[in-house]
Every structure is written in C-alpha cells, then in structure tokens.
Write a protein that holds these residues in place. Sequence first.
Motif, mmCIF file in Angstrom:
data_model
loop_
_atom_site.group_PDB
_atom_site.id
_atom_site.type_symbol
_atom_site.label_atom_id
_atom_site.label_comp_id
_atom_site.label_asym_id
_atom_site.label_seq_id
_atom_site.Cartn_x
_atom_site.Cartn_y
_atom_site.Cartn_z
ATOM 1 N N THR A 2 0.954 -1.140 0.050
ATOM 2 C CA THR A 2 0.089 0.018 0.028
ATOM 3 C C THR A 2 0.884 1.469 -0.052
ATOM 4 O O THR A 2 2.083 1.003 0.149
ATOM 5 C CB THR A 2 -0.906 0.001 1.423
ATOM 6 O OG1 THR A 2 -0.081 0.039 2.419
ATOM 7 C CG2 THR A 2 -1.719 -1.386 1.060
ATOM 8 N N LYS A 3 0.148 2.396 -0.219
ATOM 9 C CA LYS A 3 0.901 3.589 -0.426
ATOM 10 C C LYS A 3 1.420 4.183 1.067
ATOM 11 O O LYS A 3 2.557 4.497 0.870
ATOM 12 C CB LYS A 3 0.073 4.851 -0.905
ATOM 13 C CG LYS A 3 0.527 5.882 -1.462
ATOM 14 C CD LYS A 3 1.457 5.646 -2.611
ATOM 15 C CE LYS A 3 1.345 6.450 -3.706
ATOM 16 N NZ LYS A 3 2.239 6.351 -5.055
ATOM 17 N N GLY A 4 0.784 3.698 2.056
ATOM 18 C CA GLY A 4 1.270 4.033 3.188
ATOM 19 C C GLY A 4 2.358 3.326 3.653
ATOM 20 O O GLY A 4 3.456 3.862 4.503
ATOM 21 N N VAL A 5 2.664 1.968 3.404
ATOM 22 C CA VAL A 5 3.581 1.224 3.700
ATOM 23 C C VAL A 5 5.000 1.754 2.967
ATOM 24 O O VAL A 5 5.935 1.726 3.424
ATOM 25 C CB VAL A 5 3.438 -0.331 3.506
ATOM 26 C CG1 VAL A 5 4.610 -1.248 3.656
ATOM 27 C CG2 VAL A 5 2.325 -0.832 4.385
ATOM 28 N N GLN A 6 4.650 2.249 1.449
ATOM 29 C CA GLN A 6 5.935 2.588 0.853
ATOM 30 C C GLN A 6 6.310 3.743 1.402
ATOM 31 O O GLN A 6 7.575 4.199 1.522
ATOM 32 C CB GLN A 6 5.469 2.719 -0.598
ATOM 33 C CG GLN A 6 4.997 1.481 -1.311
ATOM 34 C CD GLN A 6 4.335 1.882 -2.707
ATOM 35 O OE1 GLN A 6 3.976 2.926 -2.931
ATOM 36 N NE2 GLN A 6 4.266 0.758 -3.748
ATOM 37 N N LEU A 7 5.405 4.999 1.890
ATOM 38 C CA LEU A 7 5.860 6.058 2.439
ATOM 39 C C LEU A 7 6.795 5.767 3.504
ATOM 40 O O LEU A 7 7.676 6.426 4.036
ATOM 41 C CB LEU A 7 4.802 6.990 2.842
ATOM 42 C CG LEU A 7 4.202 7.772 1.600
ATOM 43 C CD1 LEU A 7 3.174 8.667 1.857
ATOM 44 C CD2 LEU A 7 5.020 8.676 0.857
ATOM 45 N N ALA A 8 6.299 4.859 4.491
ATOM 46 C CA ALA A 8 6.972 4.514 5.714
ATOM 47 C C ALA A 8 8.311 3.921 5.485
ATOM 48 O O ALA A 8 9.307 4.297 6.410
ATOM 49 C CB ALA A 8 6.343 3.594 6.787
ATOM 50 N N GLY A 10 10.196 4.235 2.843
ATOM 51 C CA GLY A 10 10.959 5.379 2.240
ATOM 52 C C GLY A 10 11.530 6.489 3.266
ATOM 53 O O GLY A 10 12.816 6.694 3.223
ATOM 54 N N ALA A 11 10.838 6.589 4.284
ATOM 55 C CA ALA A 11 10.976 7.843 5.187
ATOM 56 C C ALA A 11 11.973 6.784 6.241
ATOM 57 O O ALA A 11 12.958 7.441 6.783
ATOM 58 C CB ALA A 11 9.715 8.059 6.075
ATOM 59 N N THR A 12 11.896 5.598 6.569
ATOM 60 C CA THR A 12 12.933 4.905 7.398
ATOM 61 C C THR A 12 14.155 4.964 6.739
ATOM 62 O O THR A 12 15.231 4.874 7.242
ATOM 63 C CB THR A 12 12.384 3.562 7.449
ATOM 64 O OG1 THR A 12 10.847 3.605 8.144
ATOM 65 C CG2 THR A 12 13.008 2.809 8.573
ATOM 66 N N ILE A 13 14.028 4.555 5.250
ATOM 67 C CA ILE A 13 15.620 4.485 4.461
ATOM 68 C C ILE A 13 16.125 5.923 4.674
ATOM 69 O O ILE A 13 17.492 5.836 4.883
ATOM 70 C CB ILE A 13 15.295 4.125 3.367
ATOM 71 C CG1 ILE A 13 14.976 2.537 3.304
ATOM 72 C CG2 ILE A 13 16.569 4.128 2.590
ATOM 73 C CD1 ILE A 13 14.447 2.010 1.819
ATOM 74 N N ILE A 14 15.367 7.026 4.420
ATOM 75 C CA ILE A 14 16.208 8.317 4.466
ATOM 76 C C ILE A 14 16.530 8.799 5.780
ATOM 77 O O ILE A 14 17.578 9.150 5.996
ATOM 78 C CB ILE A 14 14.852 9.374 3.881
ATOM 79 C CG1 ILE A 14 14.958 9.129 2.568
ATOM 80 C CG2 ILE A 14 15.451 10.652 4.071
ATOM 81 C CD1 ILE A 14 13.703 9.854 1.846
ATOM 82 N N PHE A 15 15.799 8.453 6.969
ATOM 83 C CA PHE A 15 16.265 8.731 8.423
ATOM 84 C C PHE A 15 17.443 7.813 8.790
ATOM 85 O O PHE A 15 18.345 8.181 9.301
ATOM 86 C CB PHE A 15 14.881 8.789 9.174
ATOM 87 C CG PHE A 15 14.011 9.785 9.185
ATOM 88 C CD1 PHE A 15 14.549 11.005 9.379
ATOM 89 C CD2 PHE A 15 12.841 9.466 8.981
ATOM 90 C CE1 PHE A 15 13.702 12.057 9.230
ATOM 91 C CE2 PHE A 15 11.895 10.633 8.795
ATOM 92 C CZ PHE A 15 12.612 12.084 9.039
#
Length: 160
Positions: A2-8, A10-15
């Motif tokens: 889902t879009k929410g899992v993809q955002l989470a 991506g944010a985890t990788i960036i942080f």
Amino acid sequence: MTKGVQLALGATIIFSLLGWYGYSNLEVPSTFQYFQTLDEFLATSSDSEAMSGKSLRVHGYVATGSIDRNLQAKHVTFKVQNDPPHKSGAAASTLFVKFQGLETPDLFQDGADVVVEGTLTSSGSDQVFLADNVLAKCPSKFEANAEVTASIPQGDATSL
C-alpha cells in the motif's frame, strides 16, 4: 504494497541514511574545527606523541625574511608567527613549516595571513610542520576602508 507502507519504508531509509551520515561525520571531534591560532597550537603541541599523525590546520602570519625556496629539493620552508609582523615586529614563538612543492598562492609573501594544513613531525629536538597545503588569506578585501566609511554621512543612504 500500500501507499502508506511505501511512504513509511522510504522515510525509514532516508532517516537511517541521515543518521549514519551524521554519526560518521561527528565521530572525529576535529571535523568541525576550522583551524587553531599559532598560540593555541603551541599550547597543545607540547605532547608531540598525541599530535603526530593527526591532520592539523594552523593559522598565523609568515615571519619576515623566513621564506626559503629550494628549487633543487622542490620545497618551500618558512616560519609562521602568531601576530602580523607589522604590528608585533619580531615574534617570540614561531613554527617552522616545510611545504613539499613550489606552487604557493599568489598572495604568499612576508607577512601574509596564512593557514597551513598538514602534520607535525619532530626533527631531532625541533618540531617541523609538514604542510600539504598552504592557504593565503586576503583580509583587505573584507575590511572597510576607514577613510571611506568616515566620509559617508550617517543616515544618508543615497550617497552610497
């Protein structure tokens, strides 16, 4: 996915990457130290074993008459003092610098404001700073001319 899992994700990788970058750059305490003045350097360089092998930056002024260009050995030697020669005259303490190379900055001359980058070594009882890089600063570009600023009337912005 889902879009929410993809955002989470991506944010985890960036942080995670930002955290790793911050940790790896803050690991060495001298990362944010731009340079030491000569007096600060001489105060800490008494323990030459702790200073050997470290990359150092020292700020000072080229002592008058100390520049020696050895064309055969392809190096330049000079002394750095803490205060400008025109203000202090002869310096009480100096640092002997050996720069491996003949290409110095255009502004490099007696009394020049310099920052030397390199390592400290001991040659017998004397300490020699082996410079990898010599940076000459030009303070006249950034200091206001006292005569010009004194002649401008206060509050008269149109005369600029």
